[in-house]
Every structure is written in C-alpha cells, then in structure tokens.
Design an enzyme around this catalytic site. Structure first.
Site, PDB file in Angstrom:
ATOM      1  N   GLU A 236     -45.986 -32.328  86.296  1.00  0.00           N
ATOM      2  CA  GLU A 236     -46.203 -30.946  85.870  1.00  0.00           C
ATOM      3  C   GLU A 236     -46.202 -30.947  84.351  1.00  0.00           C
ATOM      4  OE1 GLU A 236     -47.094 -28.698  87.805  1.00  0.00           O
ATOM      5  OE2 GLU A 236     -46.597 -29.572  89.742  1.00  0.00           O
ATOM      6  N   CYS A 270     -44.851 -23.777  79.221  1.00  0.00           N
ATOM      7  CA  CYS A 270     -46.074 -24.512  79.578  1.00  0.00           C
ATOM      8  C   CYS A 270     -47.202 -23.582  80.021  1.00  0.00           C
ATOM      9  CB  CYS A 270     -45.786 -25.536  80.673  1.00  0.00           C
ATOM     10  SG  CYS A 270     -45.132 -24.831  82.199  1.00  0.00           S
TER      11      CYS A 270
END
Length: 503
Positions: A236, A270
């Site tokens: 991720e 993110c």
C-alpha cells in the site's frame, strides 16, 4: 482467551508456547517467527470463536488506551491535534474490525462451485485457509490505523501476526510494545520494537505473507526482500494523487473542499490530493479560493498545537526544497503566512500552506510525492488534455473527480488507471468496508478492507474429489488406441460446436 491469560503467555492451543511470562522483548525476530509458526501448526484452522476473540482483544488494546495513544502520537509529531488522532487512528480503525468480526464465520466457510457435478460424482469445494504467519510493516503517518486494520483482517483470516511500526514514531511504537503482551501472547500477535533491528531485517523474514504501507521507494526494497523467500506481498504505497475539476463545477466550492483535504494531517496522507487540474480560464479563481480557505482556517501556525507539524527534519527539508526549487525555476509561489510569523519554521518543523502555479517539467515537484502542505495547480483545455497529463505520471493511489457524473467523468475514469476513484469529497472509500482499498502500479499492489482484507490473508485452496469408476490419467497416457483417438476427436468437435453456439 482473557486479557490476563494473554499477558501470561498462555494460549488455548497448548504445546507451542514459550516459557510463561516470555514477551517479544526477550526474543529475537527469528525466535518469534518460529514460535508463531509452531503455534499455527498446532492450530492451523482457528475456529470462528477464536478469531473473533482475537479481533476483540485487538479492539480493546486500542480503545482501553486511546488517550495514551493520542498523546504518544502528538509527542512523536511535536504538534498534532489529539482530536485528529482520536478520529483517524483510533475511531476510524473500529468499523473494519467490527465488520471482520461479524462476518468471519461466513467468510471462512468453504464454497461449493457446482451441486450438479456433485450429483454425478465430481465433488468440488474451495477452502479459505489461513496463510500462516503474517508480517505487517506500518508507516508513521497513521501509526495505529494502518497497522491495526490490516492486523484485524489477518487475525480474522486465522493467521498469527508480527507487526513492525515505524521508527519515526518511537513513542507510539514503545506504547504498542509495552501494551501488546497484556492482550496477546507471543504465539498470537507481537509488536516488534527497536531492539529487533531495522525494517530491512523484518522484511527479510520468511513470512507467509508480508503487508507493507509506505513510500514506493521503500516498497520496492521490501518487495525485493520478500522475493528472496517467495513471500507474497501486499504493498500500500502513495503517489501524486490528481484532482480533476469538471468545467461545470462550482470553483469556489471545489477549491474549499480540496484546500481542506490537502491539509489533513498537514498533508501527510497517502490519499491527500497532490495536484489539481483546473480549466484554464478558472485557474486563478481556484488558487485564490484555496488560499482564502486556508487563511480562514489558520489564524496562527507557529505555536498553534492544532497545526500538524512535518514528522521529522529530513521531510521538512525535503518539502522546503521542493518549494525553493519551484520558485527558482519560475513557478508562482503563494503562501498563507499569518501576520508576524516567519515561515517555514525549522524549530517547529512547520511550513506555510502553499499553492504553486506556472509549473514546469524541469521542477523537482513534478515527480516527487509532496506529502506536505503544498498544492500544485495546472491548467487544462479539455478532458482529453487533462487525462493525458494524468497518464504522463505513474498510476496514483486516488483519482479525485469534482463535478457531476457524466460523459466527462466516464471518459476520465475509463482512460486512466488508479488504485481508487473518489468523487466530490476526501478519501471516501478509505474507511469503508464495502469497497476495496489498494493501489495500482507505482501506488501499490493488492487490497484490503472488509472481505478484501480477509481474502488477502487467506489461501484459496481447491479440493476436488471423484467417485468415477475410471481414472482420468488412463486417457492421457499410452497406449492411445483408436477408441482414445475417437474420444479426442469427439471432444474437439463438441468444443467447436459449443464455441459456435456461444458466439
């Protein structure tokens, strides 16, 4: 298992436990891994009751100590609102843990693909077995959420778990290492501390699955380490997330939304928007509205405990360098600096919210994920031009769209690649258990949340049983007599007929 029993290192499987009272700090990483692998071998298919209990204890670890965690994260940053940590790291972790706990009994059942074939003697099923021991490497920006949620999925899938938190959040890591043994024995779940070495030592362990959240650069190193053991990985990562603003969207409304989204956790998320693509004739109005929003939000920055600092000195210097480089190469730099303040402030590691326009291809910010309080704004002439600008960069984690859902939206989504697509709001799928969360290419591989998390940490295992009176292998080994050749010809003819029928 009760919390008291967990603290004493007692499991409900027996046999594989280390001596009573042993904690992770008494052991090396290799020893912890071996203990967990032995424990998994003793109980390779934990019951739904056991899995739910483990998820419940993970919840309690966080909830029982919520205030301490919020304070630890604040101290790690130097300045981060405890309310933000309570909302994002603590409260936001709970829904997916609850979802896992509620559905694990259903998800772990085997699937039967065809009842019709079973009736003629060909029985098939697909098992959803635990992978074994899962390693989870967490980042510093959300040190609880981004470790606890995948850990809950891994426990729900029946695995043992080893977690390495970021060295950039030492107080939070210390608290996890201190509290972990009170809720879990070594055999079930462990938090690795600084005494266990660097992240590279963790990623080189022979896990059955490795889950990493962090930057693409470090993700590549983690993947290389895992490849030495043929360990499957979920990455991720991040990337430069674009905001695509439809020509018919309300510019002031969109700008206010994007301005707030850019500053979540000081821009250190993110899924934060990294740059905005705005119709050429509306760029100035958009930039003005972003700055106006920030001006209203941040009456003070220096000395303001609610303005999140940059996590460390190296990131502070990197972000300041991006601004300086862009300015030196001709970009227009506009910042919100409250009266009487001198920003950037290296002592507090605080950087003024910044809008960049008139950017050029030779600027460092064109390639670097900012992960800070900067929003770059680019003009576009039509949707094809905007999509081309997005596709000129590696796949982002999120594509943001602001506007109605119509032909331009369909074109943008259909002609780009990204891990996720969010419309008209910030991070809409991030905390949802109903949709997967994951990247694409440079922004990651694999996904989790809800059923996707359970699947990530499970091994789908086919079981096929025959009650036929003949052996299929006999048809595939010599001698191939005339009867065998006729059967092959009949099979081929049947496939051709079927193909014509299906079109």
């Amino acid at each position: 298992m009760t919390t008291a029993n967990a603290a004493q290192g007692v499991t409900n499987t027996g046999g594989a436990a280390p001596r009573r009272g042993t904690t992770a700090r008494d052991l090396s990483l290799a020893e912890i891994l071996e203990i967990q692998k032995r424990a998994q071998a003793e109980d390779p298919q934990p019951t739904a009751k056991v899995r739910r209990d483990r998820i419940s204890r993970l919840k309690q670890l966080v909830l029982d100590n919520a205030k301490d965690f919020a304070e630890a994260i604040r101290d790690d940053y130097g300045s981060r609102p405890e309310t933000l940590s309570t909302l994002t790291d603590i409260a936001a972790s709970m829904p997916d843990l609850d979802h896992q706990r509620s559905h694990v009994a259903k998800w772990m059942r085997s699937d039967a693909p065809s009842r019709v074939l079973s009736k003629v003697g060909f029985h098939q099923e697909v098992r959803h077995d635990p992978k074994g021991v899962v390693g989870i490497m967490g980042p510093w920006n959300f040190p609880l959420y981004l470790t606890i949620v995948p850990a809950g999925s891994a426990l729900g899938a029946g695995n043992r778990v080893m977690i390495r938190s970021s060295s950039s959040t030492p107080r939070t890591t210390e608290l996890l290492c201190e509290l972990g043994p009170k809720y879990f024995p070594v055999e079930e779940l462990v938090f690795a501390g600084p005494e266990h070495g660097r992240g590279s030592e963790f990623s080189k362990l022979d896990f059955d699955h490795l889950f990493f959240t962090g930057s693409p650069g470090v993700g590549r190193s983690v993947a290389k380490d895992a490849a030495e053991n043929l360990t499957p990985v979920t990455l991720e990562l991040g990337g430069k997330n674009p905001v695509l603003v439809d020509p018919e969207a309300d510019i002031a409304e969109v700008a206010a939304n994007v301005a707030a989204s850019r500053m979540v956790n000081g821009g250190q998320v993110c899924v934060c928007p990294d740059y905005a693509l705005v119709p050429r004739d509306k760029v100035e109005a958009f930039a003005d509205a972003v700055l106006e929003t920030w001006t209203k939000k941040f009456g003070a920055i220096s000395g303001n405990p609610e303005y999140t600092t940059t996590i460390n000195e190296s990131n502070f210097e990197r972000i300041c360098g991006l601004i300086d480089d862009a300015r030196a190469k001709g970009a227009t730099v506009r910042q919100v600096v409250p009266a009487g303040e001198d920003l950037p402030n290296a002592t507090e590691r605080k950087i003024a919210p910044t809008v960049l326009t008139d950017l050029g291809a030779d600027m460092d910010i064109e390639d670097d994920e900012v992960f800070g309080p900067i929003l770059s704004v680019y003009p576009y002439d039509d949707i094809v031009d905007a999509v081309a600008q997005i596709n000129a960069r590696p796949d982002p984690l999120v594509l943001y769209w602001y506007g109605e859902r119509g032909p331009r939206f369909d074109y943008a989504v259909g002609h780009t690649r990204s891990g996720n697509v969010y419309g008209n709001n910030f991070g809409m799928g991030m905390v949802s258990s109903a949709v997967p969360f994951g990247g694409s290419g440079n922004s990651g591989m694999g996904s989790y949340h809800g059923k996707w998390g359970f699947d990530t940490f499970s091994r789908d295992r086919a079981v096929a049983m025959s009650e036929f009176d003949y052996n299929v292998g006999d048809f595939m080994t010599p001698p191939f007599d005339a009867a065998a050749k006729r059967q092959a010809d009949l099979f081929l003819k049947a496939m051709k007929t079927r193909t014509r029928f299906l079109g």
